[in-house]
Design an enzyme around this catalytic site. Structure first.
Site, PDB file in Angstrom:
ATOM      1  N   ASN A 142     -13.244  -0.345  -4.117  1.00  0.00           N
ATOM      2  CA  ASN A 142     -12.624  -2.482  -3.688  1.00  0.00           C
ATOM      3  C   ASN A 142     -11.244  -2.573  -4.306  1.00  0.00           C
ATOM      4  O   ASN A 142      -9.784  -2.557  -4.303  1.00  0.00           O
ATOM      5  CB  ASN A 142     -13.366  -2.993  -5.078  1.00  0.00           C
ATOM      6  CG  ASN A 142     -14.320  -3.972  -5.142  1.00  0.00           C
ATOM      7  OD1 ASN A 142     -15.543  -4.322  -5.015  1.00  0.00           O
ATOM      8  ND2 ASN A 142     -14.520  -4.073  -2.880  1.00  0.00           N
ATOM      9  N   ASP A 190     -21.937 -10.770  -2.889  1.00  0.00           N
ATOM     10  CA  ASP A 190     -21.050 -10.295  -1.554  1.00  0.00           C
ATOM     11  C   ASP A 190     -20.413 -12.363  -0.723  1.00  0.00           C
ATOM     12  O   ASP A 190     -21.922 -13.038  -0.692  1.00  0.00           O
ATOM     13  CB  ASP A 190     -21.715  -9.830  -0.680  1.00  0.00           C
ATOM     14  CG  ASP A 190     -21.286  -9.100   0.611  1.00  0.00           C
ATOM     15  OD1 ASP A 190     -20.199  -8.867   0.334  1.00  0.00           O
ATOM     16  OD2 ASP A 190     -21.631  -8.713   1.474  1.00  0.00           O
TER      17      ASP A 190
HETATM   18  C1  FPP Z   1     -18.087  -9.531  -2.791  1.00  0.00           C
HETATM   19  O1  FPP Z   1     -17.194 -10.479  -2.213  1.00  0.00           O
HETATM   20  C2  FPP Z   1     -17.560  -9.716  -4.464  1.00  0.00           C
HETATM   21  C3  FPP Z   1     -16.940  -8.845  -5.078  1.00  0.00           C
HETATM   22  C4  FPP Z   1     -15.802  -7.686  -4.629  1.00  0.00           C
HETATM   23  C5  FPP Z   1     -16.254  -9.338  -6.460  1.00  0.00           C
HETATM   24  C6  FPP Z   1     -17.321 -10.070  -7.504  1.00  0.00           C
HETATM   25  C7  FPP Z   1     -17.031 -10.512  -8.800  1.00  0.00           C
HETATM   26  C8  FPP Z   1     -17.172 -11.608  -9.108  1.00  0.00           C
HETATM   27  C9  FPP Z   1     -18.298 -12.625  -8.504  1.00  0.00           C
HETATM   28  C10 FPP Z   1     -15.911 -12.318 -10.496  1.00  0.00           C
HETATM   29  C11 FPP Z   1     -16.529 -12.062 -11.744  1.00  0.00           C
HETATM   30  C12 FPP Z   1     -17.774 -11.371 -12.232  1.00  0.00           C
HETATM   31  C13 FPP Z   1     -18.444 -11.299 -13.310  1.00  0.00           C
HETATM   32  C14 FPP Z   1     -19.309 -10.244 -13.575  1.00  0.00           C
HETATM   33  C15 FPP Z   1     -18.115 -11.884 -14.328  1.00  0.00           C
HETATM   34  P1  FPP Z   1     -16.251  -9.829  -0.752  1.00  0.00           P
HETATM   35  O2  FPP Z   1     -14.554  -9.710  -1.905  1.00  0.00           O
HETATM   36  O3  FPP Z   1     -16.478  -8.465  -0.653  1.00  0.00           O
HETATM   37  O4  FPP Z   1     -16.451 -11.195  -0.572  1.00  0.00           O
HETATM   38  P2  FPP Z   1     -16.375 -10.636   1.536  1.00  0.00           P
HETATM   39  O5  FPP Z   1     -17.695  -9.775   2.025  1.00  0.00           O
HETATM   40  O6  FPP Z   1     -16.693 -13.012   2.352  1.00  0.00           O
HETATM   41  O7  FPP Z   1     -15.052 -10.498   1.556  1.00  0.00           O
END
Ligand code: FPP
Length: 243
Positions: free
Chosen positions: A67, A19
């Site tokens: 998501n 996150d």
């Molecule tokens: C959460 O941060 C993250 C995600 C929803 C996506 C995670 C994906 C990756 C790290 C990319 C690739 C993954 C692999 C396995 C190759 P957020 O967007 O919720 O952050 P925020 O809470 O700060 O808005």
């Protein structure tokens, strides 16, 4: 950090809620996608760190059912990033004897993402050093609902009786049926939530929260979590004396 880890006392399965990508990007005045792109570096570091010390199962929550509700541009960019990352890393997974599997409603992924994923899953199916589990289009309530439907179907078709329902049958009806329950959950970015992740499986999981935003997460952050875990006593509802 790595030297402080007791190799005989490793968590068998580490699950991670990655996150903070969006906030990491916002702090830099960039689009959220920029954070996800840098999150891939953290994924690579973590997979390497886990492999180096001998973790057997590593689960990454990469895309939740919820998501899908994000703006289309972000969803599209995440799908593309997944396709590219899986494609780029397949060789490394093979070289390091890592098996890739996925949990979640993977058929709902964009077709190119699904194809790329299945290709790597098939190629790495016989690898044995570590299993990397990607949770994609996953939510625990979705998974449990699927399990309930499967069990109900079996009862309706007289394959089992209501009295055959027990914890083992429920566990075996989940996507995670061949995966041990997580010993340790890590969540980054200073949020203290489980967010619909492995709810059934985490009944006795040790929880570890760190303020580090996912794109900044590095090997030493992973090792710190393992060291913290190793200081804990897992009692599974029993007393200290009993265990
Ligand atoms: C959460 O941060 C993250 C995600 C929803 C996506 C995670 C994906 C990756 C790290 C990319 C690739 C993954 C692999 C396995 C190759 P957020 O967007 O919720 O952050 P925020 O809470 O700060 O808005």
């Amino acid at each position: 950090m790595k030297e402080k880890i007791i190799l005989e006392k490793l968590p068998e399965h580490v699950a991670i809620i990655m996150d903070g990508n969006g906030r990491w990007a916002k702090k830099r005045g960039a689009f959220r996608v920029f954070g996800h792109q840098h999150g891939v570096t953290a994924v690579k570091e973590t997979v390497e760190a886990a492999t180096e010390i001998g973790i057997k199962f590593l689960t990454l929550y990469a895309f939740s059912t919820e998501n899908w509700l994000r703006p289309k541009e972000e969803v599209d960019a995440l799908m593309e990033l997944l396709v590219r990352s899986i494609n780029n890393e397949t060789e490394t997974l093979i070289k390091n004897n890592i098996r890739l599997i996925a949990i979640g409603d993977i058929e709902s992924l964009h077709k190119n993402c699904y194809d790329e994923l299945m290709n790597t899953i098939n190629i790495t199916a016989n690898n044995t050093r570590m299993t990397l589990v990607l949770a994609l289009s996953y939510s625990s309530k979705w998974e449990i609902t699927q399990a309930v439907k499967k069990i109900a179907e079996k009862i309706k078709n007289n394959i089992i009786d209501v009295n055959d329902i027990n914890q083992e049958l429920i566990s075996n009806s989940l996507n995670t049926k061949d995966i041990p329950d997580p010993s340790l959950l890590i969540r980054t970015s200073g949020e203290y939530r489980i967010s619909n992740f492995l709810l059934w499986q985490m009944a006795y999981t040790e929880l570890y929260f760190t303020p580090v935003l996912w794109p900044d997460f590095r090997k030493n952050d992973f090792y710190s979590a393992i060291i913290d875990y190793q200081k804990r006593e897992r009692r599974f509802g029993m007393t200290s004396e009993q265990i």
